[in-house]
Design a protein around this motif. Structure first.
Motif, PDB file in Angstrom:
ATOM      1  N   ARG A 121       0.838  -1.200   0.000  1.00 10.98           N
ATOM      2  CA  ARG A 121       0.000   0.000   0.000  1.00 10.98           C
ATOM      3  C   ARG A 121       0.876   1.253   0.000  1.00 10.98           C
ATOM      4  NH1 ARG A 121      -2.434  -0.954   4.391  1.00 10.98           N
ATOM      5  NH2 ARG A 121      -4.150  -2.133   3.466  1.00 10.98           N
ATOM      6  N   THR A 122       1.921   1.225   0.810  1.00  7.85           N
ATOM      7  CA  THR A 122       2.833   2.374   0.842  1.00  7.85           C
ATOM      8  C   THR A 122       3.551   2.529  -0.494  1.00  7.85           C
ATOM      9  OG1 THR A 122       3.180   2.031   3.214  1.00  7.85           O
ATOM     10  CG2 THR A 122       4.785   3.386   2.072  1.00  7.85           C
ATOM     11  N   LEU A 123       3.982   1.409  -1.061  1.00  6.87           N
ATOM     12  CA  LEU A 123       4.656   1.459  -2.356  1.00  6.87           C
ATOM     13  C   LEU A 123       3.723   2.015  -3.436  1.00  6.87           C
ATOM     14  CD1 LEU A 123       7.049   0.871  -4.178  1.00  6.87           C
ATOM     15  CD2 LEU A 123       6.267  -1.505  -4.340  1.00  6.87           C
ATOM     16  N   THR A 124       2.447   1.650  -3.368  1.00  3.81           N
ATOM     17  CA  THR A 124       1.485   2.157  -4.338  1.00  3.81           C
ATOM     18  C   THR A 124       1.369   3.675  -4.246  1.00  3.81           C
ATOM     19  OG1 THR A 124       0.215   0.096  -4.303  1.00  3.81           O
ATOM     20  CG2 THR A 124      -0.922   2.061  -5.094  1.00  3.81           C
ATOM     21  N   GLY A 125       1.318   4.199  -3.021  1.00  5.41           N
ATOM     22  CA  GLY A 125       1.266   5.644  -2.854  1.00  5.41           C
ATOM     23  C   GLY A 125       2.505   6.329  -3.397  1.00  5.41           C
ATOM     24  N   TYR A 126       3.644   5.714  -3.151  1.00  2.40           N
ATOM     25  CA  TYR A 126       4.903   6.261  -3.664  1.00  2.40           C
ATOM     26  C   TYR A 126       4.909   6.285  -5.188  1.00  2.40           C
ATOM     27  CZ  TYR A 126       9.913   6.236  -4.804  1.00  2.40           C
ATOM     28  OH  TYR A 126      11.144   6.496  -5.333  1.00  2.40           O
ATOM     29  N   LEU A 127       4.491   5.181  -5.791  1.00  4.09           N
ATOM     30  CA  LEU A 127       4.472   5.097  -7.246  1.00  4.09           C
ATOM     31  C   LEU A 127       3.423   6.035  -7.844  1.00  4.09           C
ATOM     32  CD1 LEU A 127       4.852   1.233  -7.674  1.00  4.09           C
ATOM     33  CD2 LEU A 127       6.541   2.984  -8.234  1.00  4.09           C
ATOM     34  N   ARG A 128       2.308   6.215  -7.135  1.00  2.92           N
ATOM     35  CA  ARG A 128       1.278   7.129  -7.630  1.00  2.92           C
ATOM     36  C   ARG A 128       1.842   8.546  -7.744  1.00  2.92           C
ATOM     37  NH1 ARG A 128      -2.250   6.254  -3.868  1.00  2.92           N
ATOM     38  NH2 ARG A 128      -3.265   4.511  -4.929  1.00  2.92           N
ATOM     39  N   GLY A 129       2.635   8.935  -6.752  1.00  2.00           N
ATOM     40  CA  GLY A 129       3.248  10.257  -6.799  1.00  2.00           C
ATOM     41  C   GLY A 129       4.217  10.394  -7.961  1.00  2.00           C
ATOM     42  N   ARG A 130       4.988   9.350  -8.208  1.00  7.12           N
ATOM     43  CA  ARG A 130       5.952   9.403  -9.312  1.00  7.12           C
ATOM     44  C   ARG A 130       5.248   9.432 -10.661  1.00  7.12           C
ATOM     45  NH1 ARG A 130      11.486   6.182  -8.407  1.00  7.12           N
ATOM     46  NH2 ARG A 130      11.805   7.315 -10.345  1.00  7.12           N
ATOM     47  N   LEU A 131       4.219   8.569 -10.810  1.00  6.81           N
ATOM     48  CA  LEU A 131       3.550   8.477 -12.105  1.00  6.81           C
ATOM     49  C   LEU A 131       2.729   9.722 -12.416  1.00  6.81           C
ATOM     50  CD1 LEU A 131       2.419   4.746 -11.907  1.00  6.81           C
ATOM     51  CD2 LEU A 131       4.229   5.683 -13.351  1.00  6.81           C
ATOM     52  N   SER A 132       2.269  10.406 -11.400  1.00  8.23           N
ATOM     53  CA  SER A 132       1.463  11.607 -11.615  1.00  8.23           C
ATOM     54  C   SER A 132       2.319  12.854 -11.780  1.00  8.23           C
ATOM     55  CB  SER A 132       0.489  11.809 -10.451  1.00  8.23           C
ATOM     56  OG  SER A 132       1.199  12.049  -9.242  1.00  8.23           O
ATOM     57  N   GLY A 133       3.651  12.692 -11.697  1.00  8.73           N
ATOM     58  CA  GLY A 133       4.534  13.835 -11.856  1.00  8.73           C
ATOM     59  C   GLY A 133       4.640  14.702 -10.625  1.00  8.73           C
ATOM     60  N   ARG A 134       4.245  14.178  -9.449  1.00  7.33           N
ATOM     61  CA  ARG A 134       4.289  14.975  -8.222  1.00  7.33           C
ATOM     62  C   ARG A 134       5.376  14.476  -7.277  1.00  7.33           C
ATOM     63  NH1 ARG A 134      -1.231  13.953  -8.283  1.00  7.33           N
ATOM     64  NH2 ARG A 134      -1.044  12.779  -6.339  1.00  7.33           N
ATOM     65  N   SER A 135       6.368  13.748  -7.813  1.00  7.26           N
ATOM     66  CA  SER A 135       7.405  13.200  -6.934  1.00  7.26           C
ATOM     67  C   SER A 135       8.180  14.299  -6.232  1.00  7.26           C
ATOM     68  CB  SER A 135       8.357  12.298  -7.727  1.00  7.26           C
ATOM     69  OG  SER A 135       8.936  13.008  -8.802  1.00  7.26           O
ATOM     70  N   HIS A 136       8.281  15.488  -6.877  1.00  7.08           N
ATOM     71  CA  HIS A 136       9.027  16.582  -6.245  1.00  7.08           C
ATOM     72  C   HIS A 136       8.403  16.994  -4.923  1.00  7.08           C
ATOM     73  CE1 HIS A 136       5.760  18.616  -8.404  1.00  7.08           C
ATOM     74  NE2 HIS A 136       5.892  19.587  -7.531  1.00  7.08           N
ATOM     75  N   GLU A 137       7.084  16.767  -4.782  1.00  6.30           N
ATOM     76  CA  GLU A 137       6.421  17.132  -3.535  1.00  6.30           C
ATOM     77  C   GLU A 137       6.928  16.270  -2.384  1.00  6.30           C
ATOM     78  OE1 GLU A 137       2.259  16.872  -4.159  1.00  6.30           O
ATOM     79  OE2 GLU A 137       2.228  18.348  -5.781  1.00  6.30           O
ATOM     80  N   MET A 138       7.287  15.013  -2.675  1.00  7.31           N
ATOM     81  CA  MET A 138       7.811  14.138  -1.624  1.00  7.31           C
ATOM     82  C   MET A 138       9.183  14.618  -1.169  1.00  7.31           C
ATOM     83  SD  MET A 138       6.732  10.325  -2.995  1.00  7.31           S
ATOM     84  CE  MET A 138       7.584  10.483  -4.553  1.00  7.31           C
ATOM     85  N   TYR A 139       9.982  15.117  -2.101  1.00 11.07           N
ATOM     86  CA  TYR A 139      11.337  15.520  -1.763  1.00 11.07           C
ATOM     87  C   TYR A 139      11.362  16.788  -0.912  1.00 11.07           C
ATOM     88  CZ  TYR A 139      12.175  12.391  -5.723  1.00 11.07           C
ATOM     89  OH  TYR A 139      12.176  11.323  -6.584  1.00 11.07           O
ATOM     90  N   GLU A 140      10.306  17.596  -0.980  1.00 11.04           N
ATOM     91  CA  GLU A 140      10.272  18.839  -0.226  1.00 11.04           C
ATOM     92  C   GLU A 140      10.259  18.604   1.283  1.00 11.04           C
ATOM     93  OE1 GLU A 140       6.869  20.791  -1.748  1.00 11.04           O
ATOM     94  OE2 GLU A 140       7.813  21.360  -3.652  1.00 11.04           O
TER      95      GLU A 140
END
Length: 304
Positions: A121-140
């Motif tokens: 479930r956590t991995l899915t959330g992580y991948l959802r952020g990457r696939l949607s182009g919002r991975s930069h939000e995680m890095y902040e």
């Protein structure tokens, strides 16, 4: 009488017992047990559910009606995606005098399933952020800093390991190395794990567990006397500068920790810095005693 995780009980011969001894064709038994004839043949070969009789000439199988509960138990356990070997273990326990043991085995299996699902479930959330182009939000959420570190003599163990085996190996190897360091002047700095290549479910590294020691000469002598049997060596970790971000115990779990590594990599690119060595995890506190929100680890890259 149900056998569902309660164990088999001795009972007097009654009308129910005679009904249980009624012989059924494989088709009739399949209908009652909710298992296909193909599945029944497989479970017979695996020793999970042997027929009561097999005709030596025709090969026809007959089952006792009393085996229906066992067959239904197999079918229900398979719906949990339980491996057949684990089902056999539970069936053996259910056939014994202690039904609680069978229930305990089921509980232990399901706990592992829930841990796996939580990780997925956590991995899915992580991948959802990457696939949607919002991975930069995680890095902040990660603060990256630099620190200069001195040259260190380290006791090390190196192992090729996949991601699912990694946490247990890190704990065990650092424990062994810290015990050895106690004979070499003590632990001189925070233990760390170096990744010389990717560790994932497909790639096995290697990873190197390292414990800095206060007395390098004593460490070399100790390794010469004991290192071969324990696959322990001594090397020098050069002085340099590290770019790092600090994470909590909860963030050490996969895949949260991937975001921490990527946050440092993104920061390096933004600063125009070049990675000068393999990345690492630095464990600066008692990991086992820490709570989920306690800072326990630095994700670090040597830079130049």
């Amino acid at each position: 009488m149900s056998l569902l995780l309660t164990g088999r009980k001795d009972r007097p011969v009654t009308e129910d017992a005679r009904v249980d001894d009624e012989l059924l064709t494989i088709g009739a038994f399949a209908a009652r047990s909710r298992l296909s004839p193909k599945a029944l043949r497989l479970y017979d070969r695996l020793g999970l559910l042997a027929p009561a009789q097999v005709d030596e000439v025709s090969g026809y199988r007959r089952y006792r009606a009393g085996q229906v509960e066992r067959a239904r138990l197999v079918a229900l356990l398979r719906r949990l995606d339980m491996p057949l070997a684990r089902i056999a273990e539970i069936l053996d326990a259910a056939d014994g005098p202690d039904g609680d043991r069978a229930a305990g085995l089921l509980n232990a299996y399901w706990a592992t399933v829930e841990r796996r699902i939580a990780g997925q479930r956590t991995l899915t959330g992580y991948l959802r952020g990457r696939l949607s182009g919002r991975s930069h939000e995680m890095y902040e959420n990660y603060v990256v800093e630099t620190v200069d570190v001195p040259e260190l003599a380290v006791l090390t163990e190196t192992r090729h390991t996949l991601a699912d085996e990694l946490p247990a190996w890190i704990g065990a190897s650092l424990t062994r190395l810290e015990a050895a360091a106690a004979e070499c002047g003590g632990v001189a700095a925070a233990p760390f794990v170096v990744y010389h290549a990717e560790v994932s479910m497909e790639s096995d590294g290697p990873a190197e567990a390292c414990v800095p020691v206060a007395d390098a000469a004593a460490a070399r002598a100790w390794a010469a006397a004991n290192g071969r049997s324990r696959q322990t060596t001594v090397r020098v970790e050069p002085a340099g500068r590290l770019a790092y971000t600090r994470i909590t115990k909860a963030q050490v779990a996969h895949p949260q920790i991937l975001a921490a590594f990527e946050a440092v990599e993104q920061w390096l690119a933004g600063q125009g810095l070049r990675q000068a060595g393999p990345c690492r995890e630095i464990y600066f506190t008692d990991f086992a005693a820490a709570g989920p929100d306690d800072a326990v680890c630095d994700i670090a890259f040597p830079v130049e």
